[in-house]
Write an enzyme that holds these catalytic residues in place. Structure first.
Site, mmCIF file in Angstrom:
data_model
loop_
_atom_site.group_PDB
_atom_site.id
_atom_site.type_symbol
_atom_site.label_atom_id
_atom_site.label_comp_id
_atom_site.label_asym_id
_atom_site.label_seq_id
_atom_site.Cartn_x
_atom_site.Cartn_y
_atom_site.Cartn_z
ATOM 1 N N TYR A 1 0.838 -1.211 0.000
ATOM 2 C CA TYR A 1 0.000 0.000 0.000
ATOM 3 C C TYR A 1 0.873 1.261 0.000
ATOM 4 C CZ TYR A 1 -3.595 3.252 1.823
ATOM 5 O OH TYR A 1 -4.459 4.300 2.014
ATOM 6 N N LYS B 1 0.950 4.362 -2.719
ATOM 7 C CA LYS B 1 0.620 5.734 -2.329
ATOM 8 C C LYS B 1 1.815 6.669 -2.552
ATOM 9 C CE LYS B 1 -3.753 5.309 -1.127
ATOM 10 N NZ LYS B 1 -4.846 6.047 -1.792
HETATM 11 N N1 LIG Z 1 -9.419 5.221 6.128
HETATM 12 C C1 LIG Z 1 -8.178 5.669 6.302
HETATM 13 O O1 LIG Z 1 -7.621 5.603 7.418
HETATM 14 C C2 LIG Z 1 -7.439 6.312 5.152
HETATM 15 C C3 LIG Z 1 -6.285 7.059 5.462
HETATM 16 C C4 LIG Z 1 -5.578 7.667 4.424
HETATM 17 C C5 LIG Z 1 -6.011 7.545 3.120
HETATM 18 N N2 LIG Z 1 -7.129 6.805 2.848
HETATM 19 C C6 LIG Z 1 -7.537 6.714 1.452
HETATM 20 O O2 LIG Z 1 -8.799 7.331 1.330
HETATM 21 C C7 LIG Z 1 -9.515 6.755 0.228
HETATM 22 C C8 LIG Z 1 -10.897 6.337 0.701
HETATM 23 O O3 LIG Z 1 -10.742 5.378 1.739
HETATM 24 P P1 LIG Z 1 -11.889 5.019 2.795
HETATM 25 O O4 LIG Z 1 -11.238 5.030 4.127
HETATM 26 O O5 LIG Z 1 -13.089 5.839 2.566
HETATM 27 O O6 LIG Z 1 -12.102 3.485 2.381
HETATM 28 P P2 LIG Z 1 -13.400 2.566 2.277
HETATM 29 O O7 LIG Z 1 -14.407 2.924 3.334
HETATM 30 O O8 LIG Z 1 -12.887 1.161 2.251
HETATM 31 O O9 LIG Z 1 -14.003 2.951 0.818
HETATM 32 C C9 LIG Z 1 -13.246 2.633 -0.326
HETATM 33 C C10 LIG Z 1 -14.021 3.009 -1.570
HETATM 34 O O10 LIG Z 1 -13.208 2.664 -2.715
HETATM 35 C C11 LIG Z 1 -13.978 1.851 -3.588
HETATM 36 N N3 LIG Z 1 -13.159 0.867 -4.283
HETATM 37 C C12 LIG Z 1 -12.240 0.014 -3.755
HETATM 38 N N4 LIG Z 1 -11.763 -0.791 -4.710
HETATM 39 C C13 LIG Z 1 -12.405 -0.466 -5.865
HETATM 40 C C14 LIG Z 1 -12.374 -0.957 -7.198
HETATM 41 N N5 LIG Z 1 -11.598 -2.004 -7.562
HETATM 42 N N6 LIG Z 1 -13.161 -0.370 -8.123
HETATM 43 C C15 LIG Z 1 -13.977 0.646 -7.785
HETATM 44 N N7 LIG Z 1 -14.056 1.163 -6.535
HETATM 45 C C16 LIG Z 1 -13.288 0.598 -5.587
HETATM 46 C C17 LIG Z 1 -15.002 1.161 -2.710
HETATM 47 O O11 LIG Z 1 -16.098 0.793 -3.515
HETATM 48 P P3 LIG Z 1 -17.038 -0.463 -3.157
HETATM 49 O O12 LIG Z 1 -17.329 -0.400 -1.696
HETATM 50 O O13 LIG Z 1 -18.280 -0.220 -3.963
HETATM 51 O O14 LIG Z 1 -16.299 -1.672 -3.556
HETATM 52 C C18 LIG Z 1 -15.324 2.260 -1.704
HETATM 53 O O15 LIG Z 1 -16.296 3.126 -2.219
HETATM 54 C C19 LIG Z 1 -8.651 5.580 -0.251
HETATM 55 O O16 LIG Z 1 -7.905 5.998 -1.383
HETATM 56 C C20 LIG Z 1 -7.713 5.311 0.912
HETATM 57 O O17 LIG Z 1 -6.498 4.738 0.494
HETATM 58 C C21 LIG Z 1 -7.856 6.195 3.835
#
Ligand SMILES: NC(=O)c1ccc[n+]([C@@H]2O[C@H](COP(=O)([O-])OP(=O)(O)OC[C@H]3O[C@@H](n4cnc5c(N)ncnc54)[C@H](OP(=O)(O)O)[C@@H]3O)[C@@H](O)[C@H]2O)c1
Length: 227
Positions: free
Chosen positions: A147, A151
């Site tokens: 990951y 990133k």
């Molecule tokens: N949560 C954290 O602590 C954190 C911290 C830093 C950065 N981020 C980043 O923030 C962003 C959003 O994360 P989140 O925390 O909101 O995660 P999340 O709740 O797991 O949501 C992830 C989203 O990405 C979509 N997704 C994943 N794989 C996909 C694919 N193959 N095709 C299309 N859509 C896909 C999912 O769609 P489906 O559910 O419909 O599959 C979901 O809508 C990500 O880029 C993550 O790396 C998160």
């Protein structure tokens, strides 16, 4: 504010909250995620356009952009928010499949969507591309090599994109959140930021004054010390 906006990863977590907040602010949305039921329920909740697409498929990525552009007439704002982490793994457990799967969604899809968006935005000399990266790309952590690699790649790409896009009047923002309590990880983390809060910070970048571009937004929950 009636900006035509494509948000990926809008079916859960940060993206879902971002969609709600931008809709409330008057943006004209096209939302997407992989899960068709979640896409349908968000479309119904917000009364917006959208479709399900698997960003692991490069052809689906390009056709997603064309579909969104046709539905909204143009794309003013692209938020590349979709992303995933399979979990924490020591390097000896990392496979070629893990690397390819992570690259496809966390890097390749973002680059392809940014390319399509820049082609659409450049002739109008306006637009905004927002890439949700992670504070992981500002630090190092054991058992997070796949990951983190993706990133860091996205961090590099976003910097290059910002330089190219500014030449045609398009804004680019790299967003580096710390921990957010979403479905991103299996366990609840109430000590992390709420997705509503994480999304609110992104809205602030998108709604910044016209003469301002936020190049990087780095923010964390108060408990995190990896800065
Ligand atoms: N949560 C954290 O602590 C954190 C911290 C830093 C950065 N981020 C980043 O923030 C962003 C959003 O994360 P989140 O925390 O909101 O995660 P999340 O709740 O797991 O949501 C992830 C989203 O990405 C979509 N997704 C994943 N794989 C996909 C694919 N193959 N095709 C299309 N859509 C896909 C999912 O769609 P489906 O559910 O419909 O599959 C979901 O809508 C990500 O880029 C993550 O790396 C998160």
């Amino acid at each position: 504010m009636c900006k035509a906006t494509l948000i990926t990863g809008a079916t859960r977590g940060i993206g879902r909250e971002l969609a709600r907040q931008l809709q409330a602010a008057g943006f004209n949305l096209f939302i997407t995620g992989r899960n068709p039921q979640l896409v349908a329920s968000l479309k119904q909740e917000l009364g917006c356009a959208g479709t399900a697409a698997d960003l692991a498929d490069p052809e689906a990525v390009v056709s997603l952009f064309a579909t969104a552009r046709q539905a909204l007439g143009r794309i003013d704002v692209l938020v590349n928010n979709a992303g995933f982490n399979k979990g924490k793994d020591p390097l000896e457990k990392v496979t070629a499949e893990d690397l390819d799967a992570s690259y496809a969604v966390n890097v390749r899809a973002v680059i392809l969507l940014s390319r399509e968006a820049l082609k659409d935005m450049a002739p109008r000399r306006s637009g905004h591309i927002v890439n949700v990266i992670s504070s992981i790309a500002r630090t190092k952590m054991e058992n997070y090599s796949v990951y983190s690699t993706m990133k860091y790649a996205l961090h590099g790409f976003t910097g290059c994109l910002a330089k190219e896009a500014r030449q045609v009047g398009v804004k680019v923002t790299g967003v580096y959140p710390g921990g957010v309590d979403t479905t991103f990880r299996p366990n609840a983390r109430p000590d992390y930021m709420r997705p509503e809060s994480a999304a609110r910070m992104i809205v602030q970048c998108i709604t910044a004054p016209e003469d301002v571009v936020v190049h990087e937004l780095v923010y964390r929950p108060i408990i995190e010390t990896n800065f």
